[in-house]
Design a protein around this motif. Structure first.
Motif, PDB file in Angstrom:
ATOM      1  N   SER A 214       0.824  -1.216   0.000  1.00 44.72           N
ATOM      2  CA  SER A 214       0.000   0.000   0.000  1.00 44.72           C
ATOM      3  C   SER A 214       0.862   1.271   0.000  1.00 44.72           C
ATOM      4  N   ILE A 215       2.177   1.110  -0.094  1.00 46.65           N
ATOM      5  CA  ILE A 215       3.100   2.250  -0.100  1.00 46.65           C
ATOM      6  C   ILE A 215       3.408   2.646  -1.539  1.00 46.65           C
ATOM      7  N   ASP A 216       3.362   3.920  -1.825  1.00 48.10           N
ATOM      8  CA  ASP A 216       3.622   4.443  -3.170  1.00 48.10           C
ATOM      9  C   ASP A 216       5.131   4.568  -3.389  1.00 48.10           C
ATOM     10  N   MET A 217       5.710   3.602  -4.113  1.00 51.09           N
ATOM     11  CA  MET A 217       7.151   3.606  -4.320  1.00 51.09           C
ATOM     12  C   MET A 217       7.602   4.584  -5.404  1.00 51.09           C
ATOM     13  N   SER A 218       6.649   5.263  -6.048  1.00 49.33           N
ATOM     14  CA  SER A 218       7.052   6.338  -6.958  1.00 49.33           C
ATOM     15  C   SER A 218       7.455   7.584  -6.173  1.00 49.33           C
ATOM     16  N   ARG A 219       7.129   7.606  -4.878  1.00 41.51           N
ATOM     17  CA  ARG A 219       7.499   8.720  -4.014  1.00 41.51           C
ATOM     18  C   ARG A 219       8.523   8.292  -2.970  1.00 41.51           C
ATOM     19  N   ALA A 220       8.474   7.045  -2.558  1.00 43.33           N
ATOM     20  CA  ALA A 220       9.395   6.526  -1.549  1.00 43.33           C
ATOM     21  C   ALA A 220      10.563   5.813  -2.221  1.00 43.33           C
ATOM     22  N   TRP A 221      11.617   5.527  -1.442  1.00 43.67           N
ATOM     23  CA  TRP A 221      12.753   4.769  -1.981  1.00 43.67           C
ATOM     24  C   TRP A 221      13.420   3.974  -0.866  1.00 43.67           C
ATOM     25  N   MET A 222      14.247   2.993  -1.275  1.00 45.52           N
ATOM     26  CA  MET A 222      14.934   2.128  -0.334  1.00 45.52           C
ATOM     27  C   MET A 222      16.393   2.582  -0.180  1.00 45.52           C
ATOM     28  N   GLN A 223      16.789   2.864   1.060  1.00 45.69           N
ATOM     29  CA  GLN A 223      18.183   3.240   1.332  1.00 45.69           C
ATOM     30  C   GLN A 223      18.404   3.278   2.844  1.00 45.69           C
ATOM     31  N   SER A 224      19.510   2.701   3.298  1.00 46.08           N
ATOM     32  CA  SER A 224      19.920   2.870   4.688  1.00 46.08           C
ATOM     33  C   SER A 224      20.699   4.167   4.805  1.00 46.08           C
ATOM     34  N   ARG A 225      20.600   4.806   5.956  1.00 49.69           N
ATOM     35  CA  ARG A 225      21.280   6.076   6.151  1.00 49.69           C
ATOM     36  C   ARG A 225      22.789   5.928   5.920  1.00 49.69           C
ATOM     37  N   TYR A 226      23.342   6.817   5.108  1.00 52.78           N
ATOM     38  CA  TYR A 226      24.767   6.787   4.731  1.00 52.78           C
ATOM     39  C   TYR A 226      25.144   5.489   4.005  1.00 52.78           C
ATOM     40  N   ASP A 227      24.134   4.811   3.423  1.00 49.02           N
ATOM     41  CA  ASP A 227      24.368   3.539   2.709  1.00 49.02           C
ATOM     42  C   ASP A 227      25.081   2.527   3.592  1.00 49.02           C
ATOM     43  N   LYS A 228      24.744   2.531   4.881  1.00 43.81           N
ATOM     44  CA  LYS A 228      25.427   1.678   5.835  1.00 43.81           C
ATOM     45  C   LYS A 228      25.041   0.220   5.644  1.00 43.81           C
ATOM     46  N   GLY A 229      26.028  -0.654   5.678  1.00 37.01           N
ATOM     47  CA  GLY A 229      25.803  -2.093   5.548  1.00 37.01           C
ATOM     48  C   GLY A 229      26.795  -2.720   4.595  1.00 37.01           C
ATOM     49  N   GLU A 230      27.088  -3.986   4.820  1.00 32.38           N
ATOM     50  CA  GLU A 230      28.074  -4.678   3.988  1.00 32.38           C
ATOM     51  C   GLU A 230      27.454  -5.281   2.733  1.00 32.38           C
ATOM     52  N   THR A 231      26.175  -5.557   2.732  1.00 32.66           N
ATOM     53  CA  THR A 231      25.511  -6.141   1.577  1.00 32.66           C
ATOM     54  C   THR A 231      24.507  -5.149   0.988  1.00 32.66           C
ATOM     55  N   GLU A 232      24.075  -5.444  -0.228  1.00 29.94           N
ATOM     56  CA  GLU A 232      23.078  -4.586  -0.866  1.00 29.94           C
ATOM     57  C   GLU A 232      21.782  -4.568  -0.069  1.00 29.94           C
ATOM     58  N   ALA A 233      21.407  -5.713   0.474  1.00 29.94           N
ATOM     59  CA  ALA A 233      20.180  -5.775   1.278  1.00 29.94           C
ATOM     60  C   ALA A 233      20.277  -4.877   2.496  1.00 29.94           C
ATOM     61  N   GLU A 234      21.440  -4.848   3.149  1.00 32.07           N
ATOM     62  CA  GLU A 234      21.613  -3.997   4.328  1.00 32.07           C
ATOM     63  C   GLU A 234      21.665  -2.529   3.942  1.00 32.07           C
ATOM     64  N   ARG A 235      22.257  -2.226   2.777  1.00 28.92           N
ATOM     65  CA  ARG A 235      22.360  -0.817   2.340  1.00 28.92           C
ATOM     66  C   ARG A 235      21.020  -0.263   1.876  1.00 28.92           C
ATOM     67  N   THR A 236      20.066  -1.155   1.648  1.00 26.57           N
ATOM     68  CA  THR A 236      18.716  -0.716   1.239  1.00 26.57           C
ATOM     69  C   THR A 236      17.663  -1.257   2.208  1.00 26.57           C
ATOM     70  N   ALA A 237      18.012  -1.282   3.475  1.00 26.43           N
ATOM     71  CA  ALA A 237      17.141  -1.914   4.472  1.00 26.43           C
ATOM     72  C   ALA A 237      15.969  -1.037   4.897  1.00 26.43           C
ATOM     73  N   TYR A 238      16.037   0.261   4.649  1.00 28.82           N
ATOM     74  CA  TYR A 238      15.000   1.180   5.107  1.00 28.82           C
ATOM     75  C   TYR A 238      14.248   1.776   3.924  1.00 28.82           C
ATOM     76  N   LEU A 239      12.951   1.941   4.125  1.00 25.56           N
ATOM     77  CA  LEU A 239      12.111   2.586   3.131  1.00 25.56           C
ATOM     78  C   LEU A 239      11.917   4.036   3.577  1.00 25.56           C
ATOM     79  N   ASN A 240      12.162   4.984   2.683  1.00 23.96           N
ATOM     80  CA  ASN A 240      12.196   6.405   3.034  1.00 23.96           C
ATOM     81  C   ASN A 240      11.094   7.187   2.343  1.00 23.96           C
ATOM     82  N   CYS A 241      10.415   8.029   3.113  1.00 22.68           N
ATOM     83  CA  CYS A 241       9.360   8.903   2.592  1.00 22.68           C
ATOM     84  C   CYS A 241       9.769  10.357   2.851  1.00 22.68           C
TER      85      CYS A 241
END
Length: 448
Positions: A171-198
């Motif tokens: 139900s989240i509009d991904m045309s407005r939101a995006w996936m990214q961890s703060r400062y791209d923190k994390g060793e894997t791509e999944a960790e670097r995109t662990a948070y959904l941002n609005c």
């Protein structure tokens, strides 16, 4: 006759206490009132059910005190950390878990242990003999809470805690939101995109704050006073402290770039974190709330990307019971008035899943060693657990005692280190190195 360790409460602390004591060879009975007696926040009868966030916070064991606590619990064969690692979800540098399989696994492990029995029963009186740990957590039943209050002479054993909403991902509009961890923190791509941002611009943020302040909120019953733990404040309370508070707290926009508008820096950003392994549910990070349900849905749908949000769970507020531990407990977590009774978990005045489980780990080991006739010393103050137990059983000022997360401010200073940002990095590393050595020494010297 073999003495049994009785544990009231099967949350994080009670579950870990039972595991530790049972592994030391002691027979344990867990008295858990759920599902026979329900609570406001719990949904199941599983042990160690997570009722607020699904995060155990930072897993950095060199620069973060809670990460150090993770390390100490793993070193002590902690059930909560073992199970969290098994059901881990991508969350950047944090340790977040798939909450339902996590609780189911803890329950299965405890019920399968040959030294553990689980009884579905509510205890409403202070036990008069035997060996007991009270680990009833933030939702201690009214009967037991009243019994404790009567025995302690205290009439204010509570503050108010809030839980955050959970949203269906589709139900989240991904045309407005995006996936990214703060400062791209994390060793894997999944960790670097662990948070959904609005993202929010300034006008949207100001309108959101206005609506938040004006929304209908949960009222307290007559005679109740609301004292909040600063680490889990409702967003409305933060907003009341100043219009900029949220954008310098859970809505801070730093370390993030909106790929939909890379040249425009958001004024504020709302972050959501995966709440289950399927990625179908996300919780709003730091958005504990006391807004009434109707108002809550309307206000949260003002967040860009959440205009059509469907809620798997709305937020809420509940009573959270804790003791004035510096006046009531000794350094072995025993009730001074009734030394056959120990307390563990949030009721002792620690805050957070990890801290609660850590105090359960200690209470379980200390109680079991006493039953076995091989009493242990309290963990050294230079360890994370030692610093925490020292704080709640005598290090804190009793008159102003409030629930506390583990933090490096509880540790004895390390001399000879420079100040500044670089100095802080070195200081934290010195704290963790010293703590790990002290903890390993304590574990090695502890009876098996």
């Amino acid at each position: 006759m073999t003495q049994v360790l009785n544990i009231i409460g099967g949350g994080m602390a009670g579950s870990e206490a039972a595991w530790q004591a049972a592994n030391m060879g002691v027979q344990v009975i867990i008295h858990e009132m759920r599902p026979r007696v329900a609570t406001f926040a719990h949904r199941t009868g599983d042990l160690a059910e997570m009722v607020c966030s699904n995060s155990f916070r930072s897993d950095d064991d060199e620069q973060n005190a809670v990460g150090l606590l993770h390390w100490e619990m793993r070193a002590a064969n902690g059930l909560i950390m073992q199970t969290a690692d098994k059901h881990r979800l991508p969350a950047g540098g944090a340790l977040a878990v798939d909450r339902d399989p996590f609780a189911a696994s803890v329950t299965e492990a405890l019920r399968a242990h040959p030294n553990i029995t689980v009884q579905d029963a509510e205890i409403t009186e202070i036990p008069k003999d035997g060996s007991w740990i009270i680990a009833t957590g933030p939702l201690t039943s009214a009967g037991l809470g009243q019994a404790i209050a009567t025995e302690t002479g205290a009439d204010a054993l509570a503050f108010f805690d809030a839980i955050a909403p959970i949203i269906h991902h589709d139900s989240i509009d991904m045309s407005r939101a995006w996936m990214q961890s703060r400062y791209d923190k994390g060793e894997t791509e999944a960790e670097r995109t662990a948070y959904l941002n609005c993202p929010m611009d300034r006008e949207t943020y100001d309108a959101f704050i206005d609506a938040l302040l004006a929304a209908d909120k949960t009222e307290f019953h007559e005679g109740e006073t609301a004292g909040y733990f600063d680490g889990c404040l409702p967003i409305e309370v933060m907003a009341e402290r100043g219009r900029e508070t949220l954008r310098h707290g859970p809505m801070k926009p730093v370390g993030l770039t909106n790929p939909h508008q890379p040249d425009i820096k958001p004024w504020a950003v709302v972050q959501l974190r995966r709440d289950n392994a399927l990625g179908t549910l996300y919780n709003i990070v730091g958005f504990q709330t006391k807004m009434k349900y109707g108002a809550q849905a309307d206000v949260l749908r003002m967040i860009p990307g959440l205009e059509n949000a469907r809620f798997a769970r709305l937020g809420g507020i509940h009573r959270n019971t804790f003791l004035n531990s510096p006046t009531l407990l000794d350094d072995q977590m025993r009730w001074r008035k009734h030394p056959h009774v120990r307390f563990a978990g949030q009721i002792t005045g620690v805050e957070g899943y990890v801290e609660s489980a850590a105090m359960g780990l200690l209470a379980g080991r200390l109680a079991a060693s006493e039953i076995l006739g091989q009493p242990m010393k309290t963990p050294p103050q230079d360890s994370a657990m030692g610093a925490l137990i020292h704080h709640i059983t005598g290090g804190a000022e009793a008159k102003t005692f409030q629930p506390m997360n583990v933090n490096f401010g509880l540790f004895r200073p390390v001399e000879g280190l420079k100040g500044g940002r670089r100095g802080r990095t070195d200081r934290y590393k010195a704290y963790t190195d010293r703590a790990k050595s002290a903890w390993q020494e304590w574990l090695t010297g502890a009876p098996a």
